[in-house]
Design a protein around this motif. Sequence first.
Motif, short mmCIF file in Angstrom:
data_model
loop_
_atom_site.label_atom_id
_atom_site.label_comp_id
_atom_site.label_asym_id
_atom_site.label_seq_id
_atom_site.Cartn_x
_atom_site.Cartn_y
_atom_site.Cartn_z
N THR A 70 -66.07 29.30 -22.53
CA THR A 70 -65.07 29.13 -21.57
C THR A 70 -64.16 30.26 -21.76
OG1 THR A 70 -63.74 27.94 -23.30
CG2 THR A 70 -65.25 26.53 -21.61
N PHE A 71 -63.04 30.68 -20.91
CA PHE A 71 -62.20 31.38 -21.02
C PHE A 71 -61.30 31.41 -22.32
CE2 PHE A 71 -57.69 33.19 -20.14
CZ PHE A 71 -58.02 34.61 -20.46
N ASN B 53 -62.16 36.69 -29.09
CA ASN B 53 -61.76 38.16 -28.64
C ASN B 53 -60.22 38.08 -28.30
OD1 ASN B 53 -64.51 39.37 -28.16
ND2 ASN B 53 -64.67 37.21 -27.30
N LYS B 54 -59.40 38.46 -29.43
CA LYS B 54 -57.97 38.16 -29.42
C LYS B 54 -57.25 39.04 -27.98
CE LYS B 54 -57.82 35.55 -32.85
NZ LYS B 54 -57.62 34.15 -32.72
N GLU B 55 -57.78 40.17 -27.96
CA GLU B 55 -57.13 41.17 -26.81
C GLU B 55 -57.78 41.05 -25.43
OE1 GLU B 55 -54.46 42.68 -27.71
OE2 GLU B 55 -54.41 41.92 -29.67
N ALA B 56 -58.44 40.15 -25.34
CA ALA B 56 -59.68 39.96 -24.11
C ALA B 56 -58.64 39.63 -23.04
CB ALA B 56 -60.83 39.33 -24.28
N ALA C 97 -68.09 39.97 -18.70
CA ALA C 97 -68.71 39.62 -19.91
C ALA C 97 -70.00 38.28 -19.74
CB ALA C 97 -68.15 39.09 -21.15
N LYS C 98 -69.38 37.43 -18.68
CA LYS C 98 -70.09 36.26 -18.08
C LYS C 98 -71.09 36.66 -17.14
CE LYS C 98 -69.28 32.13 -18.49
NZ LYS C 98 -70.07 31.01 -19.17
N SER C 99 -70.88 38.00 -16.58
CA SER C 99 -71.64 38.70 -15.36
C SER C 99 -72.39 39.68 -16.16
CB SER C 99 -71.03 38.78 -14.24
OG SER C 99 -70.18 37.61 -14.03
#
Length: 232
Positions: free
Chosen positions: A6-7, A14-17, A25-27
Motif C-alpha cells: 500500500t502507499f 521509503n521515507k522520502e517517497a 513503482a507499482k507499475s
Amino acid sequence: MLQQTTFALFTTENKEATFCDWLQAKSAENWKQATQHPFTIAVGNGTVSDYAYRRYLIEDYAFVVDLASALGYLVAKAPTMEAKGVLSAFLAQLTSAENDYFLRSFEALGLSKETYENAVANDTTRSIAATLLSAAGKGKYEDGLACLLCAEWVYMDWCTREGTKPRPDQFWLAEWIDLHDNPAFLRFVGWLKAEMNRVGPALPAWRQREVQERFSRMCELEAAFFDAVSTD
C-alpha cells in the motif's frame, strides 16, 4: 512484495517517497515496457520507417481528439482555479501548436486529409481513449488526473532521454521529441506530478488502490500502443 504494498507501507519503507513514486513503482514493468520500447528508441535515432511512423501518427491523432475531450472533463472537475487554468492552457496548446505539427507531418509523409480524418482507430487506441475518457468523464478528478499523468509522464520520460541525442533529420521526428522535451512541457508534467502528490495521499486506501490501478492500466496500454504501430 511490491504488488501488495500500500502507499502507507511504501512510505514507511521509503521515507522520502511521494505518491507518484508509489504509482511508478507499482507499475514498474509496464512503465519500462512503455518508456523503453524499441519504437521510442527508433524515433530518437531517426531509424523508424516512414510506414510505421505514418501508422503511429494516424493512431495518435485519433487519440488526441479524445484527449482533448478528456481535458475538458478535467477542467470542469478541477477543484481550484489554478488547476483549471493549467489544464486549460494545456488543452489550448494541444489544439493549436500540436495540431499544427500533425497537419504538417501528415502532408510531408504523403497522407491526405481524407486518410487521417476518416481513419478507424485500432483496438489499442480505442482502449486507451476509452480508459482515459471513462476516468475523466465518469470518475472523479483524481481518476482522470492519474490517467493523464501517466500518458504525459511516459512521453516526457522517453523524449527527454532521446532528446539528449542529435535530433533526427526528419522534422516530424525531431519536432515530436521537441514537443515533449521543452521547458513548458516539463513544467506541465511537473505540475501534474505535484497535483497527484497533493491529492493522492489524502485519499482513503481503497481509493488510492483504484487510482493506482488506473495509472498502471494506462502504462500497459501505452506499451501496447507502440507494439500495435510497430507490427506489420
